[in-house]
Design an enzyme around this catalytic site. Structure first.
Site, PDB file in Angstrom:
ATOM      1  CE  LYS A   1      -4.590   0.422   0.222  1.00 33.00           C
ATOM      2  NZ  LYS A   1      -5.575  -0.505  -0.375  1.00 33.00           N
TER       3      LYS A   1
ATOM      4  CG  ASN B   1     -15.159   3.230  -8.024  1.00 33.60           C
ATOM      5  OD1 ASN B   1     -15.823   3.363  -9.048  1.00 33.60           O
ATOM      6  ND2 ASN B   1     -14.544   2.103  -7.718  1.00 33.60           N
TER       7      ASN B   1
ATOM      8  CB  SER C   1      -6.577  -5.580  -9.424  1.00 34.58           C
ATOM      9  OG  SER C   1      -6.948  -4.235  -9.234  1.00 34.58           O
TER      10      SER C   1
END
Length: 426
Positions: free
Chosen positions: A111, A230, A359
């Site tokens: 991250k 989103n 992803s």
């Protein structure tokens, strides 16, 4: 007044470590593997200059924390937010390790991000900041090493800039082999059809499956959402298509409610030209933000930042189910109160895993030179999220434990197995 808190007494790193240690104790985790998983592999802090529109140079601080790659390349989002720091990145990277493991993906966890408020910068400045950050990261990222993705305040445009910058540093013969250095790209630049909705779809699907296991449908269920980016938008979109009713929404600018239901698409169209802000929406009434978590509803979806539900406000929650659209939105003290009150929590590493699953499919599509259609992608995501949900549900029922504990046991056990089978070098 800022509705969404940006800091609490207990850090996200405190929370993730307590969750990890609790799980390690419960499964009697190998002591050597416990030492490895309790720390990060790499913590990268970068300071880099960028020229602003007015000609002045500003120095920015960027982070990339790589927690563990025992199962595959590091994977995780990049966020642009004033609160980004190395400790939060460490916590979020650890959560990504558990999330990718639980989903059965060939990834580890990472991250990072940049400590900025993107609303303070022009599009041109954000492009230069992103490209300079990507260049500064250099070989710390790569399609077989560490694959960033969108997160808070970043999007497909951010990923397109990153991919182009990274590929531009390669020779002409290597560029095509590096397109999958990031995921979450625009469809026209190697992105996956449906990737933008995959996280929200996963949140919706886990909620639907939970109620299905109870013999109930989503028809008429009232839900409230914190954060209308989103994840919040797409979750609401899919839930209302099933007959659920969006009762209230909260973001950093306003808290709004409509007892008859908020029109999701109208709110989305209202927020788009306002940089995502829901403030001023005429289809709902604005209320005191302190009332939000105490609203009467069936489902609460925190889809903003971490540490939003704590011991200070958990006792207010009246929802039957909490679905963690955000990463770490409930701290460990708040969770204890919620579980004592009989509230079911669908944990983040399960609930919002649709994003990293999407992803993965984008990464595969780029890697294999394929092109998948939207319906095919959504079927793949639906199947994968459902498989993971039923595995966790099985352990919940078998062990008579809460959903987070079950998800953590499955995730960490998979990593432990990998270490035991391979051994630890040297």
């Amino acid at each position: 007044m800022i509705a969404i808190k940006e800091a609490t007494k207990r850090s996200m790193l405190d929370n993730v470590m307590e969750q990890f240690n609790k799980t390690a104790d419960s499964i009697n985790l190998n002591s050597n593997i416990r030492k490895i998983l309790s720390i990060t592999n790499n913590e990268i802090i970068l300071h880099f200059p960028v020229k602003m529109d007015n000609g002045e140079v500003q120095i920015f601080t960027g982070y990339r924390v790589q927690h563990n790659n025992a199962l595959g390349p590091y994977k995780g989002g990049l966020r642009y937010h004033p609160t980004v720091n190395v400790d939060d990145a460490k916590a979020l990277a650890m959560w990504m390790t558990w999330k990718t493991s639980l989903a059965g993906l060939p990834y580890g966890g990472a991250k990072g991000g940049i400590q900025i408020d993107p609303r303070d910068y022009s599009i041109g400045e954000l492009e230069r900041i992103t490209r300079r950050f990507t260049y500064a990261l250099g070989e710390n990222i790569g399609p077989e090493h560490d694959i960033p993705a969108p997160d808070v305040n970043t999007n497909e445009q951010t990923m397109a800039w990153m991919a182009d910058t990274f590929m531009s540093t390669k020779s002409s013969s290597e560029r095509s082999r590096n397109q999958h250095v990031v995921t979450g790209k625009p469809v026209g630049s190697g992105g996956l059809e449906g990737r933008n909705r995959s996280t929200g779809y996963g949140v919706y699907l886990t909620i639907k499956l939970l109620y299905k296991s109870r013999g109930e449908s989503l028809e008429g269920k009232k839900f409230i959402v914190q954060g209308f980016g989103n994840v919040g938008y797409w979750t609401s979109h899919f839930l209302t298509q099933e007959g659920a009713v969006l009762l209230a929404v909260q973001d950093a600018h306003a808290t709004i409610i409509n007892e008859n239901g908020i029109a999701v698409e109208d709110l989305f169209e209202h927020s788009k030209p306002r940089k995502g802000s829901i403030q001023g929406f005429t289809g709902a009434e604005e209320i005191d933000p302190e009332l939000f978590f105490g609203l009467e509803c069936d489902i609460l979806i925190p889809a903003a930042l971490g540490n939003q539900i704590t011991a200070d406000n958990a006792y207010l929650v009246k929802a039957d189910v909490i679905a963690e659209g955000a990463n770490g939105p409930i701290d460990t003290e708040g969770e204890k109160i919620l579980l004592q009150n009989g509230i079911t929590i669908i944990p983040d590493i399960l609930c919002n895993s649709g994003g990293v699953i999407g992803s993965y499919f984008e990464w595969l599509q780029n890697r294999n030179g394929e092109l998948w259609q939207l319906d095919e992608v959504m079927q793949k995501i639906d199947k994968k999220v459902s498989e993971v949900f039923y595995k966790v549900e099985g352990l919940v029922k078998e062990g008579k434990i809460d959903w987070r504990t079950a998800a953590y046991i499955l995730a960490i056990t998979r990593i432990e197995t990998a270490y035991i089978q391979r051994g630890i070098f040297p």
